[in-house]
Design a protein around this motif. Structure first.
Motif, PDB file in Angstrom:
ATOM      1  N   ASN A   1       0.826  -1.195   0.000  1.00 55.51           N
ATOM      2  CA  ASN A   1       0.000   0.000   0.000  1.00 55.51           C
ATOM      3  C   ASN A   1       0.868   1.256   0.000  1.00 55.51           C
ATOM      4  O   ASN A   1       1.716   1.435   0.868  1.00 55.51           O
ATOM      5  CB  ASN A   1      -0.907   0.006   1.234  1.00 55.51           C
ATOM      6  CG  ASN A   1      -1.875   1.167   1.227  1.00 55.51           C
ATOM      7  OD1 ASN A   1      -2.419   1.531   0.194  1.00 55.51           O
ATOM      8  ND2 ASN A   1      -2.073   1.775   2.397  1.00 55.51           N
ATOM      9  N   GLY A   2       0.676   2.095  -0.994  1.00 54.33           N
ATOM     10  CA  GLY A   2       1.437   3.334  -1.101  1.00 54.33           C
ATOM     11  C   GLY A   2       2.646   3.249  -2.005  1.00 54.33           C
ATOM     12  O   GLY A   2       3.327   4.253  -2.221  1.00 54.33           O
ATOM     13  N   LEU A   3       2.940   2.058  -2.548  1.00 56.86           N
ATOM     14  CA  LEU A   3       4.089   1.899  -3.448  1.00 56.86           C
ATOM     15  C   LEU A   3       3.611   1.938  -4.891  1.00 56.86           C
ATOM     16  O   LEU A   3       2.795   1.112  -5.309  1.00 56.86           O
ATOM     17  CB  LEU A   3       4.813   0.591  -3.166  1.00 56.86           C
ATOM     18  CG  LEU A   3       6.026   0.275  -4.065  1.00 56.86           C
ATOM     19  CD1 LEU A   3       7.116   1.333  -3.908  1.00 56.86           C
ATOM     20  CD2 LEU A   3       6.566  -1.113  -3.761  1.00 56.86           C
ATOM     21  N   TRP A   4       4.143   2.877  -5.667  1.00 56.55           N
ATOM     22  CA  TRP A   4       3.762   3.071  -7.067  1.00 56.55           C
ATOM     23  C   TRP A   4       4.989   2.968  -7.957  1.00 56.55           C
ATOM     24  O   TRP A   4       6.111   3.195  -7.513  1.00 56.55           O
ATOM     25  CB  TRP A   4       3.131   4.464  -7.259  1.00 56.55           C
ATOM     26  CG  TRP A   4       1.823   4.642  -6.568  1.00 56.55           C
ATOM     27  CD1 TRP A   4       1.626   4.820  -5.220  1.00 56.55           C
ATOM     28  CD2 TRP A   4       0.536   4.658  -7.162  1.00 56.55           C
ATOM     29  NE1 TRP A   4       0.280   4.952  -4.957  1.00 56.55           N
ATOM     30  CE2 TRP A   4      -0.411   4.859  -6.123  1.00 56.55           C
ATOM     31  CE3 TRP A   4       0.078   4.534  -8.465  1.00 56.55           C
ATOM     32  CZ2 TRP A   4      -1.776   4.930  -6.378  1.00 56.55           C
ATOM     33  CZ3 TRP A   4      -1.287   4.609  -8.713  1.00 56.55           C
ATOM     34  CH2 TRP A   4      -2.198   4.796  -7.672  1.00 56.55           C
ATOM     35  N   THR A   5       4.747   2.631  -9.215  1.00 49.20           N
ATOM     36  CA  THR A   5       5.821   2.609 -10.205  1.00 49.20           C
ATOM     37  C   THR A   5       5.452   3.491 -11.391  1.00 49.20           C
ATOM     38  O   THR A   5       4.285   3.617 -11.760  1.00 49.20           O
ATOM     39  CB  THR A   5       6.100   1.186 -10.719  1.00 49.20           C
ATOM     40  OG1 THR A   5       4.926   0.676 -11.365  1.00 49.20           O
ATOM     41  CG2 THR A   5       6.498   0.263  -9.586  1.00 49.20           C
ATOM     42  N   ALA A   6       6.473   4.104 -11.967  1.00 47.02           N
ATOM     43  CA  ALA A   6       6.332   4.879 -13.204  1.00 47.02           C
ATOM     44  C   ALA A   6       7.661   4.737 -13.927  1.00 47.02           C
ATOM     45  O   ALA A   6       8.559   5.561 -13.780  1.00 47.02           O
ATOM     46  CB  ALA A   6       6.008   6.338 -12.916  1.00 47.02           C
ATOM     47  N   MET A   7       7.809   3.659 -14.694  1.00 47.35           N
ATOM     48  CA  MET A   7       9.110   3.330 -15.276  1.00 47.35           C
ATOM     49  C   MET A   7       8.920   2.683 -16.640  1.00 47.35           C
ATOM     50  O   MET A   7       7.804   2.402 -17.066  1.00 47.35           O
ATOM     51  CB  MET A   7       9.864   2.385 -14.349  1.00 47.35           C
ATOM     52  CG  MET A   7       9.135   1.084 -14.062  1.00 47.35           C
ATOM     53  SD  MET A   7       9.965   0.030 -12.839  1.00 47.35           S
ATOM     54  CE  MET A   7       9.674   0.964 -11.339  1.00 47.35           C
ATOM     55  N   GLY A   8      10.036   2.440 -17.304  1.00 49.76           N
ATOM     56  CA  GLY A   8       9.987   1.829 -18.628  1.00 49.76           C
ATOM     57  C   GLY A   8       9.477   2.790 -19.680  1.00 49.76           C
ATOM     58  O   GLY A   8       8.887   2.373 -20.674  1.00 49.76           O
TER      59      GLY A   8
END
Length: 857
Positions: free
Chosen positions: A387-394
């Protein structure tokens, strides 16, 4: 912008990585009202030393992937609004030209025009060789057959854009902290607590990992195995060319030059200069070009895949060495090392297309890195179980503006959006991956495969053949091989597309199976049509083990499912219902069948392939503590016996009465098929009389063989995914991820009958508004092509005259109805049966007519 801020003790949101993705996200979050944002990076700012620093910044917007094209178009809009410190617009709208050196590539460029029409890229054009030369005088027009021109393509400097985005975000309250390496993320009870850096810790509510080539290392520290890998490609800048002598530019007075030069050295003198003419791609040779004042930049993907070990990347050296750059390998520029392009070396290809570069020295050259994931799409969203961990990669500069907007909307408002319109990110969701994809072996090999296919002409049905196959086998795998199955990899599963053992059926059905052209006929066999017709008229057996299966268990499971689903979940044990899960904006998050198998136990069946895991994550994300959600996809073998003779076949071996009276439609029973325990559901995605049969995996092969043996006297045949798609589309059954997704609500999708507004569920307010006629911008439409011998593929534009009004979401030949069936979404006035439209496919317009659905009752 050279921030000197120190690390605060706490923040609402921490973004790890201040490259082009992190800066876009900070800007978009601050525009949506979040002001307690901290962005940290190991490098200086805005020239952090990542791939945003060394990238040439070219932006070709058009791809077959809708989300990438939409991301690119939105990025162009964002960068066009930004002003650099020199007072100039950040985006250089010089246009982009992609040239063809072969007939096959020319056909491909025409497809790009069609994709551009589908996705809304303005004014796409096909150019003759002479027209290409008018816009790019240094191109040798004798080397090409033509080009694709997109006037709104262009270039943006990653450093200029990062600086402008960061300044805007800081004005809205965001803080940027340079020279701060992230070392770990602290998780407690499934919630993110703090980011651990070399300069201290920061407590926060949300963390976004936007580190691209360094993402895998950080994920491994917390047990999240992200299949994002760095890959190398080459970029060079020539010496000054006499042919460009009237374009000399001194960039040393640019406000960002000193910062850029401190990190990148003398190549900043070139990289900071924008192009003065259209950017150029020679995809036949996996190369691209742009001007840097009086020099030409030459980019090459035309070499063997180079995938460095992330653990050996390190960071950015304080002495100026960039972790995202490796030493240039002359060998890969001067020799043909790409496995699919053995005809000529990259330098030779450059010299042929741009003779002015022939013999020119290369003043600046390096192997730059970017990141890629197994399907070539970004890795976005909230990580399941954290909860609260996001990704914005690649993501690259081209798409980062759209990524930032979509993820920011997702974080703040619960639903990804671009320009106030929902965008479906199922194929880019961080939770789409299966367990094996997190291994370094798989991620490395698929990263190399994705690199190899860049700029290749890739068919939409293409699957890799050389690496990382035979990972997941259904229990029937060996039997499939015996029957000559054409196996394709789907989410790691080896799934049959058709069976060579059914070739003899062509004797009976060949006259009802039209031949296909070169493009639509690739990765297709007429056996698919024969298998389809055999199911309609006789009986078939299909392996559906790879479809995602969940068990929801707990005393309040029924109440939870009522909250999750749009339909009435007041089910008796043994009842089945079809329902939808919607997101907060009313978009269809999944379609599922729910079976109540016991007082406190339910079986949920949903889409397979890579999108199915997203549905599992969604259910788990919303489940209360007293509910257990088990992914039983691998635990249960699954198959469907379907067709007019299905009851006769199963009655030979089932220990229960299969009559309509004793086993009604949409009910479930548990019994034995000979010596195998099964849970049987009376329904069929093929749309014929049939039963889905589920059994523990170790019984799967035995059950399959029992059914085949019992069906011998009825000429039962196994059939593959090709036939299943043809069967379902004729019946009007939606396939989630293709003609059903979050961009449309249930009433737009023609599935209002699966909604009970007397119940409470996620997204009800938006769905109820749609039920009253609001938010209905498009409606689903079933079309058939008037030419009964033609088949088209998806993603092609649909026209009323010269006006594009939609695109093909899914298409397959309907062997029973005798025409190609297309599903699309059109403005409501066009979705009425009898409406005539045109579909542009492979350069030809085909007449099509909207039909009443379903085509087959």
């Amino acid at each position: 912008m050279e921030s000197e801020a120190s690390l605060p003790a706490e923040a609402d949101t921490v973004i790890v990585g201040a490259g082009i993705v992190g800066c876009n996200l900070a800007y978009q979050l601050s525009e949506l009202g979040r002001d307690d944002i901290v962005v940290i990076d190991q490098g200086p700012m805005p020239t952090t030393g990542g791939s945003s620093t060394h990238a040439p910044g070219i932006m070709f917007q058009t791809t077959e992937h809708k989300i990438l094209t939409k991301f690119a178009g939105y990025s162009r809009e964002v960068y066009s609004r930004l002003e650099g410190q020199d007072g100039e617009q950040a985006y250089n709208r010089v246009g982009g030209i992609e040239v063809a050196r072969s007939d096959e590539r020319m056909d491909y460029l025409r497809r790009r025009v069609e994709w551009a029409e589908s996705w809304g890229i303005p004014d796409p054009q096909i150019l003759s060789p002479e027209e290409v030369k008018e816009k790019l005088p240094l191109v040798d027009s004798d080397q090409i057959q033509g080009g694709y021109y997109s006037p709104s393509d262009g270039q943006v400097s990653g450093v200029v854009a990062c600086d402008a985005l960061a300044r805007e975000a800081m004005e809205n309250g965001a803080t940027f902290v340079p020279h701060t390496r992230t070392e770990d993320i602290e998780i407690k009870d499934g919630n993110v607590r703090e980011v651990v850096t070399e300069n201290g810790t920061i407590t926060c509510e949300d963390i976004v990992v936007a580190t691209n080539i360094w993402a895998r290392q950080l994920g491994e520290k917390i047990g999240v195995h992200l299949p994002v890998v760095p890959v190398e490609h080459q970029y060079t800048v020539t010496e000054s060319l006499e042919e460009l002598s009237d374009n000399q530019v001194d960039i040393s007075n640019h406000p960002l030059f000193e910062n850029y030069h401190n990190v990148s050295g003398d190549k900043a003198k070139r990289l900071l200069i924008g192009p003065d003419r259209p950017i150029l791609r020679d995809q036949d040779n996996a190369m691209y070009f742009r001007t840097h004042g009086d020099a030409y930049g030459i980019g090459s993907y035309n070499h063997e895949s180079l995938v460095p070990d992330p653990e050996e990347l390190g960071g950015n050296d304080p002495n100026g060495e960039q972790g995202s750059i490796h030493e240039f390998t002359e060998y890969h520029m001067n020799n043909a090392t790409h496995p699919d392009r053995q005809e000529k070396a990259p330098r030779q290809a450059s010299n042929e297309l741009l003779p002015a570069t022939d013999g020119a020295d290369l003043d600046y050259k390096y192997n730059g890195m970017y990141s890629t994931a197994p399907n070539g799409l970004p890795v976005l969203g909230p990580v399941e179980g954290y909860n609260g961990l996001w990704t914005a990669m690649g993501s690259w500069v081209t798409h980062a503006g759209g990524v930032g907007k979509a993820v920011a909307e997702w974080m703040v408002n619960g639903v990804p959006r671009l320009d106030d319109e929902r965008i479906d990110l199922a194929h880019a969701d961080v939770n789409r991956f299966d367990a094996h994809e997190g291994s370094w072996d798989f991620a490395r090999d698929l990263g190399a495969e994705e690199y190899r296919m860049i700029y290749s002409i890739v068919h939409p049905k293409w699957v890799w053949t050389d690496n990382q196959r035979d990972i997941r086998r259904t229990p029937m795998y060996h039997t499939h091989k015996e029957y000559g199955a054409e196996l394709w990899a789907e989410a790691g599963w080896e799934e049959p597309q058709w069976f060579e053992s059914n070739t003899d059926l062509l004797t009976e059905y060949a006259d009802r199976i039209p031949e296909r052209g070169d493009w639509e006929g690739k990765y297709w066999s007429p056996i698919e049509g024969a298998e389809t017709l055999n199911v309609r008229e006789n009986v078939g057996l299909h392996d559906m083990t790879s479809f995602n299966k969940m068990e929801v268990v707990g005393s309040s499971a029924g109440e939870f499912l009522q909250y999750l689903c749009t339909n009435d979940m007041d089910l008796d044990v043994g009842d089945i219902t079809y329902t939808l899960m919607c997101n907060q904006a009313g978009g269809v998050r999944a379609d599922i069948t729910v079976t109540r198998t016991d007082d406190d136990r339910y079986l949920l069946l949903t889409t397979g392939r890579e999108v199915g895991n997203n549905h599992v994550a969604w259910v788990r994300e919303h489940s209360p503590e007293d509910i257990v959600v088990n992914d039983v996809t691998s635990d249960l073998a699954a198959m469907i016996c379907t067709g007019p003779n299905a009851r006769k076949v199963l009655s030979e071996i089932a220990t229960t009465d299969l009559s309509d009276e004793e086993f009604p439609f949409y009910t479930s029973q548990q019994f034995f098929v000979k010596n195998v325990p099964v849970t049987a559901l009376r329904l069929s995605f093929a749309g014929e009389l049939g039963w889905e049969l589920y059994t523990p995996s170790e019984y799967g092969e035995t059950l399959w063989n029992h059914i085949l043996e019992a069906g011998e006297e009825y000429d039962i045949r196994p059939y593959g995914n090709g036939a299943l798609n043809a069967l379902r589309i004729e019946k009007g059954f939606r396939l989630w991820g293709d003609d059903l997704h979050t961009e449309h609500n249930p009433y737009e999708a023609g599935l209002g009958w699966a909604v009970d507004l007397n119940t409470e569920f996620i997204g009800k307010d938006a769905v109820a508004a749609a039920a009253n006629g609001d938010n209905i911008e498009h409606k689903v439409a079933c079309l058939t092509l008037d030419d009964e011998d033609t088949t088209v593929l998806s993603h092609r534009p649909i026209f009323d005259g010269d006006e594009p009004i939609g695109y093909v979401h899914s298409a397959e030949y309907g062997y029973t109805v005798g025409a190609c069936v297309v599903y699309t979404y059109l403005p409501p006035e066009y979705a009425e049966p009898g409406t005539e439209v045109e579909i542009l496919y492979e350069g030809t317009r085909y007449d099509a007519t909207v039909r009443e659905e379903p085509l087959l009752e």
